[in-house]
Design an enzyme around this catalytic site. Sequence first.
Site, mmCIF file in Angstrom:
data_model
loop_
_atom_site.group_PDB
_atom_site.id
_atom_site.type_symbol
_atom_site.label_atom_id
_atom_site.label_comp_id
_atom_site.label_asym_id
_atom_site.label_seq_id
_atom_site.Cartn_x
_atom_site.Cartn_y
_atom_site.Cartn_z
ATOM 1 N N ARG A 1 24.168 46.423 40.074
ATOM 2 C CA ARG A 1 23.382 45.844 41.179
ATOM 3 C C ARG A 1 22.652 46.966 41.906
ATOM 4 O O ARG A 1 23.302 47.831 42.507
ATOM 5 C CB ARG A 1 24.300 45.111 42.146
ATOM 6 C CG ARG A 1 23.603 44.411 43.317
ATOM 7 C CD ARG A 1 24.639 43.743 44.219
ATOM 8 N NE ARG A 1 25.447 42.794 43.468
ATOM 9 C CZ ARG A 1 26.613 42.303 43.908
ATOM 10 N NH1 ARG A 1 27.095 42.685 45.081
ATOM 11 N NH2 ARG A 1 27.295 41.453 43.161
ATOM 12 N N HIS B 1 29.285 47.334 42.616
ATOM 13 C CA HIS B 1 28.363 47.032 41.521
ATOM 14 C C HIS B 1 27.290 48.110 41.370
ATOM 15 O O HIS B 1 26.788 48.346 40.269
ATOM 16 C CB HIS B 1 27.678 45.684 41.763
ATOM 17 C CG HIS B 1 28.540 44.507 41.503
ATOM 18 N ND1 HIS B 1 28.616 43.894 40.264
ATOM 19 C CD2 HIS B 1 29.358 43.810 42.320
ATOM 20 C CE1 HIS B 1 29.447 42.862 40.341
ATOM 21 N NE2 HIS B 1 29.912 42.794 41.578
ATOM 22 N N ASP C 1 30.740 40.530 37.602
ATOM 23 C CA ASP C 1 31.116 39.213 38.109
ATOM 24 C C ASP C 1 31.076 38.274 36.914
ATOM 25 O O ASP C 1 30.020 38.098 36.284
ATOM 26 C CB ASP C 1 30.132 38.739 39.181
ATOM 27 C CG ASP C 1 30.219 39.569 40.448
ATOM 28 O OD1 ASP C 1 31.289 40.131 40.725
ATOM 29 O OD2 ASP C 1 29.202 39.657 41.165
ATOM 30 N N GLU D 1 37.767 37.820 45.662
ATOM 31 C CA GLU D 1 36.797 37.219 44.747
ATOM 32 C C GLU D 1 37.390 37.048 43.344
ATOM 33 O O GLU D 1 37.635 38.033 42.653
ATOM 34 C CB GLU D 1 35.530 38.088 44.669
ATOM 35 C CG GLU D 1 34.826 38.254 46.008
ATOM 36 C CD GLU D 1 33.646 39.196 45.929
ATOM 37 O OE1 GLU D 1 33.452 39.854 44.876
ATOM 38 O OE2 GLU D 1 32.891 39.287 46.916
ATOM 39 N N HIS E 1 35.230 38.868 40.445
ATOM 40 C CA HIS E 1 34.842 40.286 40.483
ATOM 41 C C HIS E 1 35.888 41.192 39.826
ATOM 42 O O HIS E 1 37.065 41.146 40.175
ATOM 43 C CB HIS E 1 34.644 40.729 41.929
ATOM 44 C CG HIS E 1 34.326 42.192 42.065
ATOM 45 N ND1 HIS E 1 33.026 42.659 42.141
ATOM 46 C CD2 HIS E 1 35.124 43.288 42.125
ATOM 47 C CE1 HIS E 1 33.048 43.981 42.249
ATOM 48 N NE2 HIS E 1 34.318 44.380 42.239
#
Length: 206
Positions: free
Chosen positions: A75, A120, A127, A185, A188
């Site tokens: 990311r 990320h 994810d 999460e 993740h």
Amino acid sequence: MTNELPAGFIYVSDVVLDIIEDIKYYSSDNFLGVRVEGYESPRAVSTISAAKALQKATSQLKKDGYSLKIFDAYRPKRAVDHFLRWVNDLEDTKTKAIFYPDIKKDQLIKNGYIGPNSRHSSGSAFDVTLVNRMTGQELDMGTVFDFFGQKSHHGTHLITSEQTQNRHILKRAMVENGFQAIKEEWWHYQLEDEPYPLTAFNFIVK
């Protein structure tokens, strides 16, 4: 034609040949409701070491009849900055009913759901979810990807036993192949021995 990536990075599908890619931040199907800055292609990028570990997890899951689907991988830092601008725009609540129905938008940073940094951005986090190889359907994990709330947490009692078991199947395969989970999460996972843990890359996904 494959675009050139920085040294140490690779397109995940070049290593994990049967991976399913559904890159949410390339589309508007995400908590911002728009394509996120830094995503100019719906392809998953990661460090080479992370992709190799993901291949091992995929091979393990395949034996049990499952495939992995990626929602996000590397990311860019500019995407994280886009998240911060979104969360500070309190007038924009068009995705609230789906992604954060039980929490006020101005509490998302305080509660740790949005922050200035992301694992990320170092290139070794994914994810992911599970897909039934026979039916092609995603397994029911109890919430949508990027749901901000207690129902997304590992160990929550707010989901069914089947949903809990589905999360356990995913977690077992990822952890046994070198990834760490985080409490908040279910989707993740980050590589334990990642090569660039202190670096936030900012190159665009093309």
